[in-house]
Design an enzyme around this catalytic site. Structure first.
Site, PDB file in Angstrom:
ATOM      1  N   TYR A 143     -14.153  -4.235   9.419  1.00 54.82           N
ATOM      2  CA  TYR A 143     -12.866  -3.505   9.433  1.00 54.82           C
ATOM      3  C   TYR A 143     -12.283  -3.573  10.841  1.00 54.82           C
ATOM      4  CZ  TYR A 143      -9.688   0.509   9.131  1.00 54.82           C
ATOM      5  OH  TYR A 143      -8.577   1.341   9.179  1.00 54.82           O
ATOM      6  N   LYS A 197      -8.697  -5.285  12.318  1.00 52.89           N
ATOM      7  CA  LYS A 197      -7.668  -4.513  13.020  1.00 52.89           C
ATOM      8  C   LYS A 197      -7.374  -5.109  14.404  1.00 52.89           C
ATOM      9  CE  LYS A 197      -6.948  -1.815   9.563  1.00 52.89           C
ATOM     10  NZ  LYS A 197      -5.696  -1.939   8.794  1.00 52.89           N
ATOM     11  N   GLY A 235       0.821  -1.201   0.000  1.00 48.34           N
ATOM     12  CA  GLY A 235       0.000   0.000   0.000  1.00 48.34           C
ATOM     13  C   GLY A 235       0.854   1.249   0.000  1.00 48.34           C
ATOM     14  N   VAL A 295      -6.713   9.535   9.856  1.00 48.15           N
ATOM     15  CA  VAL A 295      -5.606  10.139   9.115  1.00 48.15           C
ATOM     16  C   VAL A 295      -6.127  10.672   7.783  1.00 48.15           C
ATOM     17  CG1 VAL A 295      -3.251   9.797   8.235  1.00 48.15           C
ATOM     18  CG2 VAL A 295      -4.078   8.392  10.134  1.00 48.15           C
ATOM     19  N   ASP A 296      -5.615  11.809   7.376  1.00 51.37           N
ATOM     20  CA  ASP A 296      -6.096  12.502   6.167  1.00 51.37           C
ATOM     21  C   ASP A 296      -5.565  11.815   4.913  1.00 51.37           C
ATOM     22  OD1 ASP A 296      -5.705  15.861   4.758  1.00 51.37           O
ATOM     23  OD2 ASP A 296      -7.141  14.221   4.356  1.00 51.37           O
ATOM     24  N   ASN A 311       0.999  -2.532   5.319  1.00 48.23           N
ATOM     25  CA  ASN A 311       0.195  -1.317   5.448  1.00 48.23           C
ATOM     26  C   ASN A 311      -1.070  -1.329   4.604  1.00 48.23           C
ATOM     27  OD1 ASN A 311      -0.189   1.797   5.722  1.00 48.23           O
ATOM     28  ND2 ASN A 311       0.177   1.495   3.532  1.00 48.23           N
ATOM     29  N   CYS A 351       0.977  -4.961  -7.527  1.00 51.01           N
ATOM     30  CA  CYS A 351       0.694  -6.255  -6.905  1.00 51.01           C
ATOM     31  C   CYS A 351      -0.584  -6.178  -6.091  1.00 51.01           C
ATOM     32  CB  CYS A 351       1.877  -6.644  -6.005  1.00 51.01           C
ATOM     33  SG  CYS A 351       1.541  -7.964  -4.823  1.00 51.01           S
TER      34      CYS A 351
HETATM   35  N1  LIG Z   1      -6.730   6.755   6.973  1.00 52.13           N
HETATM   36  C1  LIG Z   1      -7.077   6.466   8.217  1.00 52.13           C
HETATM   37  O1  LIG Z   1      -7.875   7.178   8.878  1.00 52.13           O
HETATM   38  C2  LIG Z   1      -6.487   5.262   8.887  1.00 52.13           C
HETATM   39  C3  LIG Z   1      -5.891   4.237   8.145  1.00 52.13           C
HETATM   40  N2  LIG Z   1      -5.418   3.134   8.816  1.00 52.13           N
HETATM   41  C4  LIG Z   1      -4.811   2.039   8.077  1.00 52.13           C
HETATM   42  O2  LIG Z   1      -3.634   2.507   7.430  1.00 52.13           O
HETATM   43  C5  LIG Z   1      -3.366   1.704   6.276  1.00 52.13           C
HETATM   44  C6  LIG Z   1      -3.136   2.608   5.076  1.00 52.13           C
HETATM   45  O3  LIG Z   1      -4.343   3.309   4.860  1.00 52.13           O
HETATM   46  P1  LIG Z   1      -4.390   4.753   4.147  1.00 52.13           P
HETATM   47  O4  LIG Z   1      -3.024   5.176   3.753  1.00 52.13           O
HETATM   48  O5  LIG Z   1      -5.217   5.625   4.998  1.00 52.13           O
HETATM   49  O6  LIG Z   1      -5.253   4.353   2.868  1.00 52.13           O
HETATM   50  P2  LIG Z   1      -5.122   4.730   1.327  1.00 52.13           P
HETATM   51  O7  LIG Z   1      -6.370   4.207   0.713  1.00 52.13           O
HETATM   52  O8  LIG Z   1      -4.734   6.133   1.150  1.00 52.13           O
HETATM   53  O9  LIG Z   1      -3.878   3.821   0.864  1.00 52.13           O
HETATM   54  C7  LIG Z   1      -3.974   2.426   0.876  1.00 52.13           C
HETATM   55  C8  LIG Z   1      -3.155   1.873  -0.249  1.00 52.13           C
HETATM   56  O10 LIG Z   1      -3.296   0.464  -0.219  1.00 52.13           O
HETATM   57  C9  LIG Z   1      -3.474   0.019  -1.540  1.00 52.13           C
HETATM   58  N3  LIG Z   1      -4.195  -1.253  -1.578  1.00 52.13           N
HETATM   59  C10 LIG Z   1      -5.497  -1.461  -1.281  1.00 52.13           C
HETATM   60  N4  LIG Z   1      -5.821  -2.745  -1.506  1.00 52.13           N
HETATM   61  C11 LIG Z   1      -4.688  -3.364  -1.962  1.00 52.13           C
HETATM   62  C12 LIG Z   1      -4.382  -4.669  -2.383  1.00 52.13           C
HETATM   63  N5  LIG Z   1      -5.313  -5.641  -2.419  1.00 52.13           N
HETATM   64  N6  LIG Z   1      -3.118  -4.940  -2.781  1.00 52.13           N
HETATM   65  C13 LIG Z   1      -2.168  -3.967  -2.766  1.00 52.13           C
HETATM   66  N7  LIG Z   1      -2.393  -2.698  -2.385  1.00 52.13           N
HETATM   67  C14 LIG Z   1      -3.647  -2.412  -1.997  1.00 52.13           C
HETATM   68  C15 LIG Z   1      -4.249   1.120  -2.240  1.00 52.13           C
HETATM   69  O11 LIG Z   1      -4.092   1.050  -3.652  1.00 52.13           O
HETATM   70  C16 LIG Z   1      -3.634   2.359  -1.626  1.00 52.13           C
HETATM   71  O12 LIG Z   1      -2.552   2.836  -2.394  1.00 52.13           O
HETATM   72  C17 LIG Z   1      -4.583   0.776   6.132  1.00 52.13           C
HETATM   73  O13 LIG Z   1      -4.271  -0.494   6.672  1.00 52.13           O
HETATM   74  C18 LIG Z   1      -5.659   1.453   6.996  1.00 52.13           C
HETATM   75  O14 LIG Z   1      -6.594   0.529   7.505  1.00 52.13           O
HETATM   76  C19 LIG Z   1      -5.493   2.991  10.185  1.00 52.13           C
HETATM   77  C20 LIG Z   1      -6.070   3.982  10.930  1.00 52.13           C
HETATM   78  C21 LIG Z   1      -6.574   5.202  10.344  1.00 52.13           C
HETATM   79  C1  LIG Z   2     -13.442   5.154   6.663  1.00 49.51           C
HETATM   80  C2  LIG Z   2     -12.310   5.321   7.638  1.00 49.51           C
HETATM   81  C3  LIG Z   2     -11.636   4.046   7.864  1.00 49.51           C
HETATM   82  C4  LIG Z   2     -10.754   3.839   8.837  1.00 49.51           C
HETATM   83  C5  LIG Z   2     -10.285   4.918   9.734  1.00 49.51           C
HETATM   84  C6  LIG Z   2      -9.682   4.356  10.988  1.00 49.51           C
HETATM   85  O1  LIG Z   2      -9.052   3.114  10.808  1.00 49.51           O
HETATM   86  C7  LIG Z   2     -10.730   4.211  12.049  1.00 49.51           C
HETATM   87  C8  LIG Z   2     -10.529   4.752  13.260  1.00 49.51           C
HETATM   88  C9  LIG Z   2     -11.549   4.521  14.309  1.00 49.51           C
HETATM   89  C10 LIG Z   2     -11.506   5.093  15.502  1.00 49.51           C
HETATM   90  C11 LIG Z   2     -10.600   6.160  15.893  1.00 49.51           C
HETATM   91  C12 LIG Z   2     -10.538   6.514  17.218  1.00 49.51           C
HETATM   92  C13 LIG Z   2      -9.710   7.606  17.705  1.00 49.51           C
HETATM   93  C14 LIG Z   2      -9.553   7.738  19.069  1.00 49.51           C
HETATM   94  C15 LIG Z   2      -8.729   8.804  19.610  1.00 49.51           C
HETATM   95  O2  LIG Z   2      -8.228   9.657  18.905  1.00 49.51           O
HETATM   96  C16 LIG Z   2      -8.495   8.799  21.103  1.00 49.51           C
HETATM   97  O3  LIG Z   2      -7.971  10.061  21.512  1.00 49.51           O
HETATM   98  C17 LIG Z   2      -9.761   8.514  21.884  1.00 49.51           C
HETATM   99  C18 LIG Z   2      -9.451   8.239  23.350  1.00 49.51           C
HETATM  100  C19 LIG Z   2      -9.216   6.999  23.849  1.00 49.51           C
HETATM  101  C20 LIG Z   2      -9.200   5.788  22.975  1.00 49.51           C
HETATM  102  C21 LIG Z   2      -9.048   4.531  23.857  1.00 49.51           C
HETATM  103  C22 LIG Z   2      -7.593   4.160  24.075  1.00 49.51           C
HETATM  104  O4  LIG Z   2      -6.686   4.974  23.796  1.00 49.51           O
HETATM  105  O5  LIG Z   2      -7.367   3.006  24.494  1.00 49.51           O
END
Ligand SMILES: NC(=O)C1=CN([C@@H]2O[C@H](COP(=O)(O)OP(=O)(O)OC[C@H]3O[C@@H](n4cnc5c(N)ncnc54)[C@H](O)[C@@H]3O)[C@@H](O)[C@H]2O)C=CC1
Ligand SMILES: CC/C=C\C[C@H](O)/C=C/C=C\C=C\C=C\C(=O)[C@@H](O)C/C=C\CCC(=O)O
Length: 261
Positions: A151, A155, A12, A186-187, A91, A63
């Site tokens: 999801y 995780k 990723g 994350v943005d 990732n 890939c």
């Molecule tokens: N953006 C968020 O708010 C958060 C993201 N994450 C995790 O971080 C990781 C990266 O996510 P982001 O950078 O935010 O997403 P993103 O969508 O910007 O990037 C993900 C990348 O993975 C690639 N990908 C998806 N499926 C694939 C596959 N089958 N094979 C190869 N590559 C593939 C996509 O083409 C893309 O380039 C993920 O595991 C996500 O769950 C975790 C917490 C928060």
């Molecule tokens: C469509 C978006 C897909 C995925 C985004 C991401 O993977 C999902 C995140 C879900 C929850 C995020 C929670 C954020 C929590 C905080 O920022 C903490 O400050 C909240 C306080 C305590 C959390 C409990 C702990 O730390 O154990």
């Protein structure tokens, strides 16, 4: 781990968090292999990274990580190109509650496969030199929500698998550290999927609640996640650690109660 001359494979890696950590690694004179499904974005990223760091410092491999043969080939091509492997960042991830089986394949099954492939190329049990593996989870594993049940399950699974294998790595003297990174919101383009019915299915009706959580907890920059990744990579004391990155507490670690009888 000193990074000069080391080699990292990032699934990723074409955009978002993976792209940010690739840049951070390249800035530390590490070479990187970007493994990603998206050829167009991957080649665009490679072109930009070439301009900044030189063509010889990175490799893009198109890939699908859910294709076992393709993932094995990506690892093989990376080592053939750079001669070694020191860091694996599993990732790649998706957010799809409609095709939830696919979500399990990408977010968990492929992370497991990528971890085992990393051991194949880095573990002392195979005569290799050691290394570090970072598996990407989410704060969704600590603060579950009604929007993305599968999801969230994936995780949680990443944490459980990684911590168990980190214990095996220590007992088996693999020389490979296995750690987890849990970002909050994350943005990146992934975050935009919260409003898309194709991704959220019936849970899209909860999108306003999700957006309220984003407002409440804040949205992080990918560069901060990359900073956390670099700390895990360079701090050789970390094995089985679960790093959390949130707006409220920044980069910190989850503390697990010691095992009690
Ligand atoms: N953006 C968020 O708010 C958060 C993201 N994450 C995790 O971080 C990781 C990266 O996510 P982001 O950078 O935010 O997403 P993103 O969508 O910007 O990037 C993900 C990348 O993975 C690639 N990908 C998806 N499926 C694939 C596959 N089958 N094979 C190869 N590559 C593939 C996509 O083409 C893309 O380039 C993920 O595991 C996500 O769950 C975790 C917490 C928060
Ligand atoms: C469509 C978006 C897909 C995925 C985004 C991401 O993977 C999902 C995140 C879900 C929850 C995020 C929670 C954020 C929590 C905080 O920022 C903490 O400050 C909240 C306080 C305590 C959390 C409990 C702990 O730390 O154990």
């Amino acid at each position: 781990m000193a990074l000069c001359g080391k080699v990292a494979l990032i699934t990723g890696g074409a955009q978002g968090i993976g792209r940010a950590v690739a840049e951070a690694l390249l800035m530390s004179d590490c070479r990187v292999s970007l493994v990603d499904l998206n050829r167009n974005v991957g080649e665009e990223s490679k072109t930009k990274l070439d301009a900044e760091f030189g063509e010889e410092k990175s490799l893009f491999i198109q890939c699908d990580v859910t294709d076992s043969g393709a993932l094995q080939d990506a690892f093989k091509r990376t080592v053939e190109r750079f001669g070694r492997l020191d860091v694996v960042i599993n990732n790649a991830g998706i957010n799809n509650e409609k095709n939830w089986e696919k979500t399990i394949q990408v977010n968990l099954t492929s992370v497991i496969k990528g971890t085992y492939l990393g051991l194949d190329y880095m573990s002392k049990e195979h005569g290799k030199e050691g290394g570090v593996i970072i598996n990407v989870s989410s704060m969704a594993a600590f603060l579950h929500s009604p929007h993305q049940p599968v999801y969230t399950a994936t995780k949680h699974g990443v944490i459980g698998f990684s911590r168990a294998l980190a214990d095996a790595a220590e007992l088996g003297n693999y020389g490979v550290r296995i750690n987890v990174l849990c970002p909050a919101f994350v943005d990146t383009p992934l975050l935009q999927t919260v409003s898309q019915e194709d991704n959220m299915g019936k849970f899209v009706k909860f999108k306003d609640d999700f957006k309220q959580r984003m407002d409440k907890f804040g949205v992080l920059k990918p560069s901060l996640i990359a900073e956390g990744m670099m700390r895990i990579i360079t701090d050789e004391s970390l094995n089985g650690a679960v790093m959390k990155i949130t707006s409220s507490k920044g980069i910190h670690f989850h503390n697990y109660e010691p095992l009690s009888a």
